[in-house]
Write an enzyme that holds these catalytic residues in place. Structure first.
Site, mmCIF file in Angstrom:
data_model
loop_
_atom_site.group_PDB
_atom_site.id
_atom_site.type_symbol
_atom_site.label_atom_id
_atom_site.label_comp_id
_atom_site.label_asym_id
_atom_site.label_seq_id
_atom_site.Cartn_x
_atom_site.Cartn_y
_atom_site.Cartn_z
ATOM 1 N N ASP A 89 0.886 -1.178 0.031
ATOM 2 C CA ASP A 89 0.048 0.129 0.029
ATOM 3 C C ASP A 89 0.914 1.012 0.084
ATOM 4 O OD1 ASP A 89 -3.036 1.007 1.782
ATOM 5 O OD2 ASP A 89 -2.028 1.749 -0.084
ATOM 6 N N ASP A 262 -7.684 -7.693 1.089
ATOM 7 C CA ASP A 262 -6.962 -7.860 2.215
ATOM 8 C C ASP A 262 -7.615 -7.342 3.356
ATOM 9 O OD1 ASP A 262 -6.250 -4.793 1.473
ATOM 10 O OD2 ASP A 262 -5.429 -5.194 3.537
ATOM 11 N N CYS A 300 -12.653 -27.992 9.469
ATOM 12 C CA CYS A 300 -11.668 -27.427 8.785
ATOM 13 C C CYS A 300 -10.294 -28.501 8.828
ATOM 14 C CB CYS A 300 -11.054 -26.401 9.694
ATOM 15 S SG CYS A 300 -9.379 -25.612 9.182
ATOM 16 N N CYS A 302 -7.151 -27.931 8.398
ATOM 17 C CA CYS A 302 -5.800 -27.390 8.717
ATOM 18 C C CYS A 302 -5.064 -27.916 9.759
ATOM 19 C CB CYS A 302 -5.909 -25.879 9.023
ATOM 20 S SG CYS A 302 -6.094 -25.357 10.798
ATOM 21 N N CYS A 305 -6.529 -27.602 13.370
ATOM 22 C CA CYS A 305 -7.686 -28.367 13.730
ATOM 23 C C CYS A 305 -7.477 -29.814 13.801
ATOM 24 C CB CYS A 305 -8.802 -27.955 12.703
ATOM 25 S SG CYS A 305 -9.233 -26.213 12.950
ATOM 26 N N HIS A 331 -4.844 -20.872 11.683
ATOM 27 C CA HIS A 331 -6.253 -21.570 11.183
ATOM 28 C C HIS A 331 -6.986 -20.302 10.499
ATOM 29 C CE1 HIS A 331 -10.113 -23.086 11.359
ATOM 30 N NE2 HIS A 331 -10.670 -21.488 11.768
HETATM 31 C C1 6MM Z 1 -5.643 0.776 9.076
HETATM 32 C C2 6MM Z 1 -6.353 -0.456 9.953
HETATM 33 C C3 6MM Z 1 -5.376 -1.320 10.632
HETATM 34 O O1 6MM Z 1 -6.755 -1.285 8.709
HETATM 35 C C4 6MM Z 1 -7.996 -1.470 8.849
HETATM 36 C C5 6MM Z 1 -8.535 -0.405 10.040
HETATM 37 O O2 6MM Z 1 -7.156 -0.044 10.584
HETATM 38 C C6 6MM Z 1 -9.330 0.396 9.594
HETATM 39 C C7 6MM Z 1 -9.318 1.809 10.037
HETATM 40 O O3 6MM Z 1 -10.515 2.448 10.383
HETATM 41 C C8 6MM Z 1 -11.409 1.230 10.608
HETATM 42 C C9 6MM Z 1 -12.574 1.425 9.490
HETATM 43 C C10 6MM Z 1 -11.760 1.439 11.861
HETATM 44 O O4 6MM Z 1 -10.605 0.213 10.217
HETATM 45 O O5 6MM Z 1 -9.646 0.445 8.035
HETATM 46 C C11 6MM Z 1 -8.582 -0.512 7.597
HETATM 47 C C12 6MM Z 1 -9.460 -1.489 6.740
HETATM 48 N N1 6MM Z 1 -10.253 -0.669 5.677
HETATM 49 C C13 6MM Z 1 -9.472 -0.016 4.818
HETATM 50 N N2 6MM Z 1 -8.093 -0.188 4.355
HETATM 51 C C14 6MM Z 1 -7.640 0.629 3.382
HETATM 52 C C15 6MM Z 1 -6.469 0.920 2.890
HETATM 53 C C16 6MM Z 1 -6.668 2.005 1.824
HETATM 54 N N3 6MM Z 1 -5.366 2.294 1.207
HETATM 55 C C17 6MM Z 1 -5.422 3.526 0.497
HETATM 56 N N4 6MM Z 1 -4.040 3.562 -0.325
HETATM 57 N N5 6MM Z 1 -6.424 4.015 -0.214
HETATM 58 C C18 6MM Z 1 -7.629 3.659 0.632
HETATM 59 O O6 6MM Z 1 -8.766 4.474 0.193
HETATM 60 C C19 6MM Z 1 -7.737 2.506 1.354
HETATM 61 C C20 6MM Z 1 -8.982 2.341 2.179
HETATM 62 C C21 6MM Z 1 -8.754 1.427 3.112
HETATM 63 N N6 6MM Z 1 -10.124 0.955 3.916
HETATM 64 ZN ZN ZN Z 2 -8.360 -25.109 11.083
#
Ligand code: 6MM
Ligand code: ZN
Length: 368
Positions: A89, A262, A300, A302, A305, A331
């Site tokens: 990313d 992811d 599962c 794996c 399990c 797992h």
């Molecule tokens: C950063 C971390 C650890 O990954 C989770 C979690 O916090 C979090 C942070 O806000 C909540 C909703 C609470 O969940 O959202 C992540 C999973 N959602 C997500 N990952 C992204 C990565 C992205 N990268 C780029 N370059 N551009 C994007 O628009 C983008 C949008 C994304 N949406």
């Molecule tokens: Zn398993």
């Protein structure tokens, strides 16, 4: 770059070719933010047939630095001894979610490190320089992920900045094998998203990602948007939904036509004792599992399990043994990868709808 092998409704199966190997989609990508998928050896990832992992520009730039990784390992593959594909990313999103002091200008994002408070600027060019140094196979464009809720004017303004930054990324000379994915923004507005995608298409990125989702919007809003938008994306390019998600979110994404996913939740929640099972999430802390001789998920196959009982893993977890995190993480990743492999076979057999319904009914049966 991509071969579309079959559709079942809007769901599709593809093979994406990269310098470090092929990726059979739909695919779940384990997140290895700082050059490690937490609690996993690389050997574990090979064993469970993880085809591609994620790394993170923001984190690796701050520690140990992309120059060190390039000097010591010739890039991330050599540094962490992983010889399959890596996607990184671009850093913008992590700056906004991890460093609360940041400022956005046309140049890029200035921020204070969440580690030691030191000041940094990441621009589109800097993000490309870091990802080039890491040698990742799939490079994400540097974008702005707007905070929700946001007005349509704010979303348009942010989208315009993302497009100007995308152009600066495409003009940067990466290594010949590295593929650069554009990131479509625009919130939940189909017109903004379509305009953003069309303008990215004029720059001809080899792949497209959907950003700006899984950032706190309602789940049904995301699913409705995906069902309405994904099938309008170019057919002959990989489609990556960033940061998604839980098992049912991923199946909804597959049903809409997404190829790549992811999410940190299968690994993060594993360390908090949550097993993903065919009968829904199971929290091993629950007293009911204290003398339970069954495996976490009897369906599962794996190695966790096949070897350990719920009672034993509950004991490990409640006494703070590190082995608990290793076993639950193994797992959960196996479960996510196997789910996408089963979905892929169902698509190739043109029976994805049946697979979806069967998985959904059992997963939501609330057995515990
Ligand atoms: C950063 C971390 C650890 O990954 C989770 C979690 O916090 C979090 C942070 O806000 C909540 C909703 C609470 O969940 O959202 C992540 C999973 N959602 C997500 N990952 C992204 C990565 C992205 N990268 C780029 N370059 N551009 C994007 O628009 C983008 C949008 C994304 N949406
Ligand atoms: Zn398993």
């Amino acid at each position: 770059m991509i071969k579309v092998e079959g559709y079942s409704g809007k769901a599709r199966a593809t093979t994406i070719t990269t310098e470090h190997g092929e990726i059979k989609t739909p695919i779940f990508m384990p997140v290895g933010t700082r050059a490690s998928v937490k609690c996993m050896w690389q050997e574990d990832l090979y064993e469970m047939n993880a085809q591609i992992i994620l790394g993170n520009t923001y984190h690796l730039y701050l520690r140990p630095g992309h120059e060190l990784i390039e000097k010591v390992g010739g890039g991330l593959h050599g540094f962490m001894n992983w010889d399959k594909p890596i996607l990184t990313d671009s850093g913008g999103f992590q700056v906004f979610s991890l460093s609360d002091i940041n400022k956005i200008t046309e140049e890029g994002v200035t921020f204070s490190s969440h580690i030691d408070g030191s000041k940094h600027l990441i621009s589109p060019e800097k993000s490309m320089e870091i990802q080039k140094g890491l040698g990742s196979d799939i490079v994400m464009a540097f974008d702005e992920c707007p905070k929700l809720p946001a007005t349509k004017d704010t979303l348009r303004e942010s989208m315009e900045l993302t497009l100007r930054w995308a152009k600066r990324c495409i003009d940067y000379k990466l290594r010949d094998y590295q593929k650069l994915f554009g990131i479509v923004q625009g919130g939940l507005h189909k017109d903004l998203r379509t305009e953003c995608m069309q303008r990215l298409e004029e720059m001809d990125f080899p792949g497209l990602a959907l950003g700006g989702l899984s950032v706190g919007e309602k789940n049904e809003e995301m699913v409705d948007f995906l069902n309405d938008f994904v099938h309008t994306m170019p057919d002959q390019k990989p489609r990556y939904l960033m940061g998604v998600g839980k098992p049912l979110d991923i199946l909804n994404g597959i049903r809409a036509g997404i190829d790549m996913f992811d999410c940190v939740l299968p690994t993060r929640n594993a360390r908090n004792g949550q097993f993903l099972t065919h009968d829904g999430p199971l929290n091993i802390k629950n007293l009911r599992f204290r003398e339970d001789t069954l495996p976490a998920d009897p369906s599962c196959d794996c190695k966790v399990c096949k070897t350990y009982s719920r009672s034993y893993i509950r004991h490990l977890y409640t006494t703070g043994e590190f082995l608990a995190g290793n076993l639950i993480t193994y797992h959960n990743l196996y479960f996510m990868i196997k789910m996408t492999q089963d979905a892929r076979q169902a698509i190739l057999d043109d029976r994805f709808d049946d697979y979806y319904k069967e998985f959904y009914n059992r997963y939501t049966s609330r057995k515990w």
